[in-house]
Design a protein around this motif. Sequence first.
Motif, PDB file in Angstrom:
ATOM      1  N   SER A  36       0.826  -1.214   0.000  1.00  0.00           N
ATOM      2  CA  SER A  36       0.000   0.000   0.000  1.00  0.00           C
ATOM      3  C   SER A  36       0.857   1.260   0.000  1.00  0.00           C
ATOM      4  O   SER A  36       0.480   2.266  -0.593  1.00  0.00           O
ATOM      5  N   ILE A  37       2.023   1.194   0.616  1.00  0.00           N
ATOM      6  CA  ILE A  37       2.938   2.338   0.588  1.00  0.00           C
ATOM      7  C   ILE A  37       3.436   2.559  -0.841  1.00  0.00           C
ATOM      8  O   ILE A  37       3.510   3.702  -1.311  1.00  0.00           O
ATOM      9  N   GLN A  38       3.755   1.480  -1.534  1.00  0.00           N
ATOM     10  CA  GLN A  38       4.228   1.597  -2.916  1.00  0.00           C
ATOM     11  C   GLN A  38       3.132   2.188  -3.808  1.00  0.00           C
ATOM     12  O   GLN A  38       3.393   3.073  -4.624  1.00  0.00           O
ATOM     13  N   THR A  39       1.906   1.712  -3.635  1.00  0.00           N
ATOM     14  CA  THR A  39       0.782   2.231  -4.413  1.00  0.00           C
ATOM     15  C   THR A  39       0.580   3.711  -4.130  1.00  0.00           C
ATOM     16  O   THR A  39       0.393   4.513  -5.047  1.00  0.00           O
ATOM     17  N   LEU A  40       0.628   4.089  -2.859  1.00  0.00           N
ATOM     18  CA  LEU A  40       0.461   5.486  -2.481  1.00  0.00           C
ATOM     19  C   LEU A  40       1.608   6.330  -3.021  1.00  0.00           C
ATOM     20  O   LEU A  40       1.388   7.433  -3.538  1.00  0.00           O
ATOM     21  N   SER A  41       2.806   5.828  -2.950  1.00  0.00           N
ATOM     22  CA  SER A  41       3.968   6.564  -3.455  1.00  0.00           C
ATOM     23  C   SER A  41       3.821   6.844  -4.948  1.00  0.00           C
ATOM     24  O   SER A  41       4.101   7.966  -5.408  1.00  0.00           O
ATOM     25  N   GLU A  42       3.391   5.848  -5.704  1.00  0.00           N
ATOM     26  CA  GLU A  42       3.190   6.039  -7.141  1.00  0.00           C
ATOM     27  C   GLU A  42       2.069   7.042  -7.417  1.00  0.00           C
ATOM     28  O   GLU A  42       2.186   7.879  -8.317  1.00  0.00           O
TER      29      GLU A  42
END
Length: 83
Positions: A36-42
Amino acid sequence: MPTHRPVDAVEARLRDTARGCLNAYRGWRQQPGEASIQTLSEAVHELRKALARIEIDMSASRREEQAIRPIPIPAHRTARRTP
C-alpha cells in the motif's frame, strides 16, 4: 456532490490523479504495509506530475501576458529636461 465535465485534458488529469491518490491514501490507512505504501507513493508521484503541468501552464500564461503588455517608459526618460 455533482460531477462536472472537465474543462480540458489538464483538469481531467488532475481529477483522475487526485482521485487515485485519495484512494491510495485510504488504502494505505486501512492496511499499512509495503504494497500500500508503494501504491500510495506512485499515486503521489503522478499527482505531483499533474501539479507540475499546471505550474508550467501558469508560468507560460504569465510570460504571454507580459509579452503583450507594453513596457512602460521610465519616469526619467519621460521627464522634460529644462536648460
